[in-house]
Structure formats: C-alpha cells, structure tokens
Design a protein around this motif. Structure first.
Motif, PDB file in Angstrom:
ATOM      1  N   ARG A  71       0.817  -1.218   0.000  1.00 62.07           N
ATOM      2  CA  ARG A  71       0.000   0.000   0.000  1.00 62.07           C
ATOM      3  C   ARG A  71       0.847   1.264   0.000  1.00 62.07           C
ATOM      4  N   GLY A  72       1.893   1.283   0.821  1.00 61.00           N
ATOM      5  CA  GLY A  72       2.601   2.535   0.985  1.00 61.00           C
ATOM      6  C   GLY A  72       4.066   2.559   0.595  1.00 61.00           C
ATOM      7  N   LYS A 132       6.599   2.232  -5.060  1.00 63.67           N
ATOM      8  CA  LYS A 132       6.222   3.363  -5.917  1.00 63.67           C
ATOM      9  C   LYS A 132       6.031   2.946  -7.377  1.00 63.67           C
ATOM     10  N   PRO A 146       4.400   2.202 -10.725  1.00 63.12           N
ATOM     11  CA  PRO A 146       3.091   2.583 -11.273  1.00 63.12           C
ATOM     12  C   PRO A 146       2.291   1.394 -11.815  1.00 63.12           C
ATOM     13  N   ALA A 154      -1.579  -1.734  -9.074  1.00 66.04           N
ATOM     14  CA  ALA A 154      -2.874  -1.068  -8.952  1.00 66.04           C
ATOM     15  C   ALA A 154      -3.076  -0.558  -7.523  1.00 66.04           C
ATOM     16  N   PRO A 155      -3.727   0.604  -7.378  1.00 61.44           N
ATOM     17  CA  PRO A 155      -3.937   1.152  -6.031  1.00 61.44           C
ATOM     18  C   PRO A 155      -4.878   0.289  -5.182  1.00 61.44           C
ATOM     19  N   MET A 156      -5.757  -0.466  -5.812  1.00 60.42           N
ATOM     20  CA  MET A 156      -6.694  -1.315  -5.076  1.00 60.42           C
ATOM     21  C   MET A 156      -6.195  -2.762  -5.064  1.00 60.42           C
ATOM     22  N   THR A 157      -5.004  -2.963  -4.528  1.00 62.54           N
ATOM     23  CA  THR A 157      -4.415  -4.291  -4.396  1.00 62.54           C
ATOM     24  C   THR A 157      -4.470  -4.691  -2.932  1.00 62.54           C
ATOM     25  N   SER A 158      -5.000  -5.877  -2.657  1.00 65.89           N
ATOM     26  CA  SER A 158      -5.077  -6.320  -1.268  1.00 65.89           C
ATOM     27  C   SER A 158      -4.484  -7.714  -1.135  1.00 65.89           C
ATOM     28  N   VAL A 164      -6.729  -7.974  -7.008  1.00 65.72           N
ATOM     29  CA  VAL A 164      -6.612  -6.656  -7.628  1.00 65.72           C
ATOM     30  C   VAL A 164      -7.977  -6.271  -8.189  1.00 65.72           C
ATOM     31  N   THR A 212       0.081  -5.650 -12.155  1.00 64.71           N
ATOM     32  CA  THR A 212       0.337  -5.651 -10.720  1.00 64.71           C
ATOM     33  C   THR A 212       1.235  -6.828 -10.336  1.00 64.71           C
TER      34      THR A 212
END
Length: 128
Positions: A24-25, A28, A30, A33-37, A56, A66
């Motif tokens: 998540r943090g 860096k 690109p 994907a921002p919604m990766t769990s 994802v 991703t």
C-alpha cells in the motif's frame, strides 16, 4: 512447527499485515494497482518460503501489470519484511493472483439476474 500451529497462524497474520502495508505505501511502481489487497498468506513451517494470495480490483491487464510489478519488487519487499518482522529466516515471497473476490462478485450478479427474471415471470403468470 506444525502447519496449523498457533505460532504459524500468528506468523501468517503478521506477514499478511506487513505485506499489505508495504504494498500500500512502500512501493512506488506505477504498474501496481492502487486497489491491491493481500487476501491470504501461508508461510512454510521452515520460514523459507511464503505464498501470498493477492486480489486486484480491475481488469485482467491491471492484474497482470500488478503481478509483474510485485515480482520486480520482490527484493525490496523481502528487505522490508526483514526490517519489520524479526524472524529466524526472512521468507522468499511468491505472489499468486486470487480470483475468489471477482468470482464472488460475478456469482452475486448472476444470482441477482435470476431473481429479477423470476420476479418478471411471476408477474406475467399473475397477469396472464
């Protein structure tokens, strides 16, 4: 250490939590994907390897990108794991794409379609 021991379960939970924070943090890239769990983590009893199932939110291309981004960041991820979690061995992380969430959403959509169709048929029978 047995596979389902309390210690192994605790290690799995801690590695899952830290992996989620790193993804998540910390990365860096690109491509990720921002919604990766991180759905689940299974650390081997010898602490040498770790399977991490990730999910994802996005299309198939976003999932492939991703996965590629995570594979290229494996060294960084392992380094951060070593700094955060004090284990005898820092496990080599293998990422596996988890399709269960997408499968569940698709099944829910199909069930909703069947319910709507059944309701329409019931209305036609009542009117008919």
């Amino acid at each position: 250490m047995r596979k389902n021991s309390v210690k192994n379960t605790r290690i799995n939970g801690e590695v899952q939590r830290v992996l989620a924070e790193i993804i998540r943090g910390g990365i860096k890239d690109p491509r990720i994907a921002p919604m990766t769990s991180v759905v689940a983590v299974e650390v081997a009893p010898d602490l040498k390897t770790c399977k991490a199932w990730i999910s994802v939110l996005g299309d198939e291309q976003a999932q492939k990108d991703t996965l590629a981004g995570l594979k290229s960041a494996e060294g960084y991820i392992r380094n951060q794991l070593a700094k955060t979690i004090n284990l005898r061995n820092t496990p080599q992380v293998y990422f596996i794409m988890d399709q269960s969430i997408a499968y569940g959403v698709n099944m829910s959509k199909l069930i909703d379609e069947v319910v709507v169709k059944q309701a329409e048929e019931d209305e036609m029978v009542e009117k008919g």
